[in-house]
Design an enzyme around this catalytic site. Structure first.
Site, PDB file in Angstrom:
ATOM      1  N   ASP A   9       0.854  -1.204   0.000  1.00 20.99           N
ATOM      2  CA  ASP A   9       0.000   0.000   0.000  1.00 20.99           C
ATOM      3  C   ASP A   9       0.885   1.247   0.000  1.00 20.99           C
ATOM      4  O   ASP A   9       1.783   1.384   0.835  1.00 20.99           O
ATOM      5  CB  ASP A   9      -0.906  -0.020   1.241  1.00 20.99           C
ATOM      6  CG  ASP A   9      -1.974   1.072   1.192  1.00 20.99           C
ATOM      7  OD1 ASP A   9      -3.169   0.711   1.170  1.00 20.99           O
ATOM      8  OD2 ASP A   9      -1.617   2.262   1.175  1.00 20.99           O
ATOM      9  N   ASP A 107      -3.879   2.400  -5.201  1.00 21.09           N
ATOM     10  CA  ASP A 107      -2.567   2.384  -4.545  1.00 21.09           C
ATOM     11  C   ASP A 107      -2.263   1.120  -3.745  1.00 21.09           C
ATOM     12  O   ASP A 107      -1.341   1.106  -2.946  1.00 21.09           O
ATOM     13  CB  ASP A 107      -2.384   3.635  -3.674  1.00 21.09           C
ATOM     14  CG  ASP A 107      -2.906   3.469  -2.264  1.00 21.09           C
ATOM     15  OD1 ASP A 107      -3.928   2.773  -2.089  1.00 21.09           O
ATOM     16  OD2 ASP A 107      -2.287   4.021  -1.344  1.00 21.09           O
ATOM     17  N   GLU A 108      -3.047   0.054  -3.933  1.00 22.53           N
ATOM     18  CA  GLU A 108      -2.728  -1.161  -3.171  1.00 22.53           C
ATOM     19  C   GLU A 108      -2.928  -2.428  -3.986  1.00 22.53           C
ATOM     20  O   GLU A 108      -3.748  -2.470  -4.897  1.00 22.53           O
ATOM     21  CB  GLU A 108      -3.548  -1.234  -1.880  1.00 22.53           C
ATOM     22  CG  GLU A 108      -5.021  -1.212  -2.122  1.00 22.53           C
ATOM     23  CD  GLU A 108      -5.848  -1.324  -0.846  1.00 22.53           C
ATOM     24  OE1 GLU A 108      -5.545  -2.164   0.000  1.00 22.53           O
ATOM     25  OE2 GLU A 108      -6.826  -0.569  -0.753  1.00 22.53           O
TER      26      GLU A 108
HETATM   27  P1  TTP Z   1      -5.296   5.062   1.214  1.00 24.63           P
HETATM   28  O1  TTP Z   1      -4.280   4.033   0.873  1.00 24.63           O
HETATM   29  O2  TTP Z   1      -6.407   4.680   2.115  1.00 24.63           O
HETATM   30  O3  TTP Z   1      -4.595   6.334   1.879  1.00 24.63           O
HETATM   31  P2  TTP Z   1      -3.184   6.985   1.568  1.00 24.63           P
HETATM   32  O4  TTP Z   1      -2.416   6.210   0.567  1.00 24.63           O
HETATM   33  O5  TTP Z   1      -3.418   8.410   1.214  1.00 24.63           O
HETATM   34  O6  TTP Z   1      -2.475   6.953   2.967  1.00 24.63           O
HETATM   35  P3  TTP Z   1      -1.867   5.681   3.731  1.00 24.63           P
HETATM   36  O7  TTP Z   1      -0.417   5.975   3.870  1.00 24.63           O
HETATM   37  O8  TTP Z   1      -2.571   5.670   5.038  1.00 24.63           O
HETATM   38  O9  TTP Z   1      -2.136   4.482   2.908  1.00 24.63           O
HETATM   39  O10 TTP Z   1      -5.948   5.615  -0.107  1.00 24.63           O
HETATM   40  C1  TTP Z   1      -5.220   5.778  -1.313  1.00 24.63           C
HETATM   41  C2  TTP Z   1      -5.663   7.036  -2.020  1.00 24.63           C
HETATM   42  O11 TTP Z   1      -7.061   7.002  -2.249  1.00 24.63           O
HETATM   43  C3  TTP Z   1      -5.414   8.285  -1.224  1.00 24.63           C
HETATM   44  O12 TTP Z   1      -4.104   8.811  -1.424  1.00 24.63           O
HETATM   45  C4  TTP Z   1      -6.485   9.207  -1.699  1.00 24.63           C
HETATM   46  C5  TTP Z   1      -7.620   8.303  -2.105  1.00 24.63           C
HETATM   47  N1  TTP Z   1      -8.689   8.321  -1.077  1.00 24.63           N
HETATM   48  C6  TTP Z   1      -9.763   9.196  -1.250  1.00 24.63           C
HETATM   49  O13 TTP Z   1      -9.851   9.890  -2.258  1.00 24.63           O
HETATM   50  N2  TTP Z   1     -10.728   9.249  -0.267  1.00 24.63           N
HETATM   51  C7  TTP Z   1     -10.658   8.503   0.876  1.00 24.63           C
HETATM   52  O14 TTP Z   1     -11.561   8.596   1.749  1.00 24.63           O
HETATM   53  C8  TTP Z   1      -9.543   7.605   1.045  1.00 24.63           C
HETATM   54  C9  TTP Z   1      -9.437   6.773   2.283  1.00 24.63           C
HETATM   55  C10 TTP Z   1      -8.596   7.555   0.040  1.00 24.63           C
HETATM   56 MG    MG Z   2      -2.202   4.107   0.758  1.00 22.18          MG
END
Ligand code: TTP
Ligand code: MG
Length: 359
Positions: A9, A107-108
């Protein structure tokens, strides 16, 4: 055999991409969201850089609230085209490590590397290499969880963010999950968390010790599943979701026919065509259906689901013949068709089957 599954992720994905594109944002609280207007818009926060999280800013929060928490933050609009492009490059890197790959969001992704490495130690090494490659080629950091199943791997990847690497040994899954808060379980949102708190269940360990029947009576099917996950039981496969839901081919006869020899020969040739299409798209199937249209346009379809995925031509021929036999009553037929569905792109299953069938 224990599986070895990686969950990768990206860290604060959108914000990190923005920081990479504009080095002056490095080390700054960066808030990416819809309608940001310098913090005065009415949109919500998509994500926030780790520098901004220390102010309490998080995904889903109104931009106005984020502004109150940190007026100095850089507020940026969502540049989805850019993130998608970066996502594509990252997934290409990840995919190069194994055939058993499943992207789950922008992103995962999950990687099942059970067949690719000889030990957990090697898996940890691979995870290190993946992190290094992503950093070197994309100048971004990710966090990785390694565990014997998907849910535990996902929970693990989140524990040591950013730039983390968390390994859960097969015999220690329950021990690992035990002290964690229930909301760490994928699928447990704030509403479920509240209901569980009302039952005095705050940790995954407490959830595991709760009677499954009680959970099922409150949450239905999800209650039973939640209970299993809390015990670290998750047998779901790492498999790419298929883009096309089925592959099918048909043949309309020049002249309606009830000649069994002609019908079965035609069915075989449709089987060969549909098999070719299946191979071209790199799928295996589990469900096979036969369609019969009679001269008066009455149309029947009948399908069968096999125990395992296969891409074997003989299975297609055998099963389609049996299905046709079930409703061929001597009446003239205008059209025959075969449809393969319940498709899977998991190459590992295919190679295992190939090995099995060539014996
Ligand atoms: P995530 O992987 O949940 O968050 P992140 O990558 O920003 O942070 P982390 O380091 O905790 O993983 O989500 C991936 C992307 O998806 C994030 O960069 C933006 C988008 N997203 C939204 O647009 N709305 C949301 O509510 C969430 C959770 C994510
Ligand atoms: Mg993320």
């Amino acid at each position: 055999m224990n599986r070895i599954i990686l969950h990768v992720d990206m860290d604060s994905f959108y914000a990190s991409v923005e920081q990479r594109e504009n080095p002056s944002y490095k080390g700054q609280p960066v808030v990416v969201g819809s309608d940001p207007k310098g913090g005065h818009g009415r949109g919500v926060v998509s994500t926030c850089s780790y520098e901004g999280r220390t102010f309490g800013i998080h995904s889903g929060m109104p931009i106005s609230r984020a502004y109150k928490l940190c007026q100095d933050a850089v507020f940026l609009p969502v540049n989805m085209a850019l993130y998608k492009e970066v996502s594509r490059s990252i997934m290409e890197i990840l995919r190069s490590f194994t055939d058993k790959f499943q992207q789950v969001s922008v992103d995962e992704a999950y990687l099942d590397i059970s067949e690719d490495v000889g030990s957990l130690t090697e898996a940890v090494e691979i995870a290190g290499i993946i992190k290094a490659q992503v950093k070197e080629r994309e100048r971004l950091t990710c966090s990785i969880g390694i565990a014997p199943n998907k849910t535990t791997a996902k929970i693990a990847s989140d524990l040591d963010k950013p730039d983390g690497l968390t390994t859960v040994e097969p015999g220690r899954v329950a021990e690992f999950l035990e002290p964690l808060e229930v909301r760490r379980l994928p699928g447990v949102g704030s509403k479920n968390e509240e209901i569980l708190a009302g039952m005095d269940i705050r940790t995954i360990g407490q959830l595991a010790r709760c009677e499954q029947d009680l959970l099922a009576s409150i949450f239905g099917k999800w209650g039973a599943r939640m209970h299993q996950l809390a015990h670290g039981i998750d047998n779901s496969e790492v498999a790419e979701k298929t883009e096309s839901k089925s592959v099918s081919k048909e043949h309309t006869f020049q002249v309606d026919t009830s000649d069994a020899v002609e019908l079965y020969a035609s069915l075989d040739s449709i089987g060969e065509r549909v098999h070719r299409a299946l191979m071209q798209q790199g799928f295996s199937f589990r469900t096979i259906g036969v369609k019969v249209r009679q001269e008066d346009f009455t149309t029947f379809t009948r399908a069968r689901t096999l125990d395992i995925h296969t891409r074997d031509l003989n299975t297609i021929k055998r099963e389609s013949r049996e299905l046709l036999r079930e409703f061929f009553d001597g009446r003239k037929i205008r059209l025959l068709g075969i449809k393969l569905s319940n498709l899977s792109k998991s190459r590992m299953i295919q190679t295992t089957l190939d090995r099995f069938q060539s014996r």
